[in-house]
Enzyme design. Structure first.
Site, mmCIF file in Angstrom:
data_model
loop_
_atom_site.group_PDB
_atom_site.id
_atom_site.type_symbol
_atom_site.label_atom_id
_atom_site.label_comp_id
_atom_site.label_asym_id
_atom_site.label_seq_id
_atom_site.Cartn_x
_atom_site.Cartn_y
_atom_site.Cartn_z
ATOM 1 N N LYS A 113 0.815 -1.220 0.000
ATOM 2 C CA LYS A 113 0.000 0.000 0.000
ATOM 3 C C LYS A 113 0.848 1.268 0.000
ATOM 4 O O LYS A 113 0.394 2.313 -0.445
ATOM 5 C CB LYS A 113 -0.957 -0.016 1.179
HETATM 6 C C1 LIG Z 1 -4.456 -4.431 1.439
HETATM 7 C C2 LIG Z 1 -3.718 -5.706 1.322
HETATM 8 C C3 LIG Z 1 -4.136 -6.734 0.443
HETATM 9 C C4 LIG Z 1 -5.402 -6.636 -0.392
HETATM 10 O O1 LIG Z 1 -5.333 -5.659 -1.384
HETATM 11 P P1 LIG Z 1 -6.654 -5.137 -2.109
HETATM 12 O O2 LIG Z 1 -6.238 -3.985 -2.920
HETATM 13 O O3 LIG Z 1 -7.607 -4.749 -1.003
HETATM 14 O O4 LIG Z 1 -7.206 -6.260 -2.906
HETATM 15 C C5 LIG Z 1 -3.355 -7.878 0.335
HETATM 16 N N1 LIG Z 1 -2.253 -8.036 1.090
HETATM 17 C C6 LIG Z 1 -1.813 -7.091 1.947
HETATM 18 C C7 LIG Z 1 -0.601 -7.344 2.751
HETATM 19 C C8 LIG Z 1 -2.529 -5.893 2.094
HETATM 20 O O5 LIG Z 1 -2.089 -4.956 2.958
#
Ligand SMILES: *Cc1c(COP(=O)(O)O)cnc(C)c1O
Length: 468
Positions: A113
């Site tokens: 993210k």
């Molecule tokens: C947020 C997150 C996801 C999922 O991503 P999306 O965009 O919500 O599908 C998967 N793995 C980790 C470690 C995350 O922080």
């Protein structure tokens, strides 16, 4: 480039107009009026670009109301070796011929993210400055989103962050990551309750229209369009790293929750990137796997707590963006489907003609993983390739090993580093994962957090007292 709502009820707006907002006024999600089309000559030119150069080219196509010079400065200060650990920003690791990991977790909070959120922080500051506005971000987190948002917004002008987390429910590492921030514009609030209590408080603040307007309350959740655009970049980068020439087939496996990450892959493909398949990997919370296998979208009552917690969702907000394309961008039909979600908890496209396009025209496939699969895959990756992968990436790897064939190399998106999920790694491997040096002493740093009952009145008072 202008933006409309999936449900048809928003006059077209510019990128800067929609950047700071959440849902469109009609309850839909914002999408571009059309996807920019990348021709072969452009693709050939992009192959040689560095990450920040490529990010500039791609974001420019979507943020057409920001001047080139300003956008270049924003992108250049975001994608640096200092913040992401290498000039590659998202390095590609080859495990064996045809199987790769795209490292997306080398930013400050050790999860993918950061790649989007770091850009968003700088874009927010820029747009707010231009407009002479300010924003107070109020959110609830059980881990990754909250910390990524705080690290992106720390020290930014015109932005305050009030982040609620469930008291005593996050790992010591996650707590330390957030609560050790000493920046004056970051407020951590530990709610004496569960994550859902914290989320209900945030909802209550947002439902008070007068309070929301007066205190300029905003959000940075997974439906934010700026985050999606930033994620499109690494699909291109990875494609160039894996393929020998443009036109070669490459597939991606994406550990998914809210469908934000893989939605960016869908957009890259719609722009003309020759992606063969986009493979959605879920954990036990398999709403998305069910949809892609059967055409039935069925929201769950409650998410199940798993050992890949950042994928624990009961509904996948960003799926609406893909289904909008799937139904031929018919906003009336889309609105009707989401009306069914509200009324009946889901919809069924299994008999619809368009459902045939999911795997064909749009290249989607899916798979699912369990706690036992996760442990096995973490061990397998260690034994076969000498790498320690985190539980979310393991969900992706499990599905990748299951679906891959010789027709295209597969890239598994790494969504977090194992250091964030020590317990599961110890359970799988019997040893603790290594930590990046900068996070070594994290738990020993002084922490700054406000404890609060699950009480909206207290939250509102706290916000009002802490903004000028
Ligand atoms: C947020 C997150 C996801 C999922 O991503 P999306 O965009 O919500 O599908 C998967 N793995 C980790 C470690 C995350 O922080």
């Amino acid at each position: 480039m202008r933006y409309i709502s999936t449900r048809g009820g928003m006059a077209p707006q510019s990128f800067s107009d929609i950047l700071l907002g959440g849902l469109a006024p009609d309850g839909g999600l914002v999408v571009p009026e059309q996807y920019p089309q990348i021709d072969e000559a452009t693709l050939a030119r992009w192959r040689a670009l560095s990450y920040p150069e490529l990010a500039f080219e791609i974001v420019s196509l979507f943020a057409t109301d920001i001047s080139a010079a300003d956008l270049k400065a924003i992108v250049d200060k975001t994608y640096t070796k200092e913040i992401f650990g290498s000039d590659d920003i998202t390095p590609l690791k080859t495990l064996e011929p045809g199987l790769h990991i795209l490292e997306l977790s080398n930013g400050p909070t050790l999860a993918f993210k950061d790649v989007a959120m770091q850009l968003l922080g700088n874009l927010f500051e820029y747009v707010l400055e231009k407009r002479g506005e300010q924003i107070n971000i109020v959110g609830a987190t059980s881990g990754d989103t909250g910390s990524a948002a705080e690290y992106a917004m720390r020290g930014k002008h015109r932005v305050n962050v009030f982040m609620l987390s469930p008291h005593g429910k996050m790992s010591p590492f996650q707590r330390a990551q957030m609560y050790s921030l000493q920046d004056a514009n970051i407020y951590n609030i530990a709610v004496k309750g569960m994550f859902d209590d914290a989320q209900d408080m945030v909802k209550a603040v947002n439902n008070d229209a007068a309070f929301k307007a007066r205190y300029k309350i905003g959000a940075v959740n997974s439906i934010n369009w700026g985050r999606i655009v930033a994620q499109v970049v690494y699909y291109f980068k990875a494609y160039f790293a894996v393929s020998e020439k443009n036109g070669d087939a490459v597939s991606f496996v994406v550990p998914s929750g809210n469908f934000g990450n893989v939605c960016a892959g869908h957009i890259a493909r719609q722009m003309g990137l020759p992606i063969k398949q986009l493979i959605v990997a879920t954990n036990e919370n398999d709403v998305l796997d069910e949809f892609f296998r059967t055409g039935v979208y069925k929201v769950r009552g409650e998410a199940q707590a798993t050992s890949s917690p950042s994928m624990d969702i009961s509904k996948a907000s960003n799926l609406e963006r893909f289904v909008f394309d799937l139904v031929g961008r018919d906003s009336g039909r889309l609105a009707e489907l989401w009306h069914q979600v509200d009324q009946a908890g889901g919809f069924d496209l299994s008999g619809a003609q368009c459902f045939g396009d999911v795997g064909g025209k749009y290249g989607f496939a899916s798979g699912r993983s369990s706690h036992a699969d996760r442990l096995t895959t973490i061990r397998q990756a260690k034994a076969a390739y000498g790498v320690t992968i985190d539980p979310h990436t393991a969900d992706g790897m499990k599905v990748a090993l299951e679906v891959r064939d010789d027709s295209a190399p597969v890239v598994v998106l790494e969504t977090a580093l194992p250091a964030k999920f020590e317990d599961t790694i110890v359970e799988a491997l019997g040893e603790k994962p290594v930590r990046p040096a900068f996070a070594d002493e994290l738990e020993r740093l002084p922490q700054r957090v406000e404890e609060m009952d699950a009480d909206v009145t207290q939250l509102k008072r706290f916000i009002a007292d802490h903004i000028a």
